[in-house]
Scaffold this motif. Sequence first.
Motif, short mmCIF file in Angstrom:
data_model
loop_
_atom_site.label_atom_id
_atom_site.label_comp_id
_atom_site.label_asym_id
_atom_site.label_seq_id
_atom_site.Cartn_x
_atom_site.Cartn_y
_atom_site.Cartn_z
N SER A 1 -4.04 -3.62 -7.70
CA SER A 1 -3.18 -2.43 -7.76
C SER A 1 -3.80 -1.31 -8.57
O SER A 1 -3.61 -0.13 -8.26
CB SER A 1 -1.81 -2.80 -8.35
N THR B 1 -1.53 -7.58 -9.38
CA THR B 1 -1.37 -6.76 -10.58
C THR B 1 -1.62 -7.62 -11.81
O THR B 1 -1.89 -8.82 -11.70
CB THR B 1 0.04 -6.11 -10.62
N LEU C 1 4.00 -1.03 -7.93
CA LEU C 1 3.06 -2.15 -8.01
C LEU C 1 2.93 -2.66 -9.44
O LEU C 1 1.88 -2.61 -10.06
CB LEU C 1 1.70 -1.70 -7.46
N ILE D 1 -1.41 -7.43 -2.49
CA ILE D 1 -1.74 -6.61 -3.65
C ILE D 1 -1.43 -7.42 -4.91
O ILE D 1 -0.38 -8.06 -5.01
CB ILE D 1 -0.95 -5.29 -3.64
N THR E 1 2.33 3.63 -6.00
CA THR E 1 1.66 2.81 -7.01
C THR E 1 2.61 2.46 -8.16
O THR E 1 2.41 1.44 -8.82
CB THR E 1 0.38 3.47 -7.55
N VAL F 1 1.89 -8.75 -6.47
CA VAL F 1 2.97 -7.79 -6.69
C VAL F 1 4.18 -8.28 -5.90
O VAL F 1 4.11 -8.45 -4.68
CB VAL F 1 2.59 -6.37 -6.23
#
Length: 171
Positions: free
Chosen positions: A25, A99, A139, A97, A136, A114
């Motif tokens: 992310s 993080t 995320l 994605i 974003t 995420v």
Amino acid sequence: MLQWGLIPSFSADDKLASKIINARSETITLKRSFRQLLVRKRVIIPADGFIEWRTDEEKKKTPLRILMRDERIFSLAGLYDTWENENGEKVSTCTIITTTPNEFVKSIHDRMPVILHPDKELDWLDRDITDQSYLTSLLVPYDANEMKSYQISNMIGNVKNDHAECIAPLL
């Protein structure tokens, strides 16, 4: 149907697929493979859990299944693309994605997928929303208080094993 392992549409071949299983992310707006997909090709990947491997001081790895406390289905944020091979066949692929981990996952692993908050799922899928800053902002690590985990068998580490025993709790 999407295959896991992103093959960007501009790729000359499918060799990247096994490498692009996750998108960070923090760099998603910087990487050529993801920048346009964030604006145009977002997807939700439904899940009831995910696996991370905890490494102890002796470098021994233990697989853990991480899920919601109430064991509900949740939505992983993902991106997809369609690539055309040399025979003209279209192949649609995706990536999850990731993080930084929340406080719960941090004790297990240094990354986590995420997980979209349920009230943001429709925003994630809305093609009219193209503001990268807003996208974003979604995320982020999920609420650690809503998660739990349990140890599972090492058999999960072999792709040939595809049965319910792989995610059964070890007692």
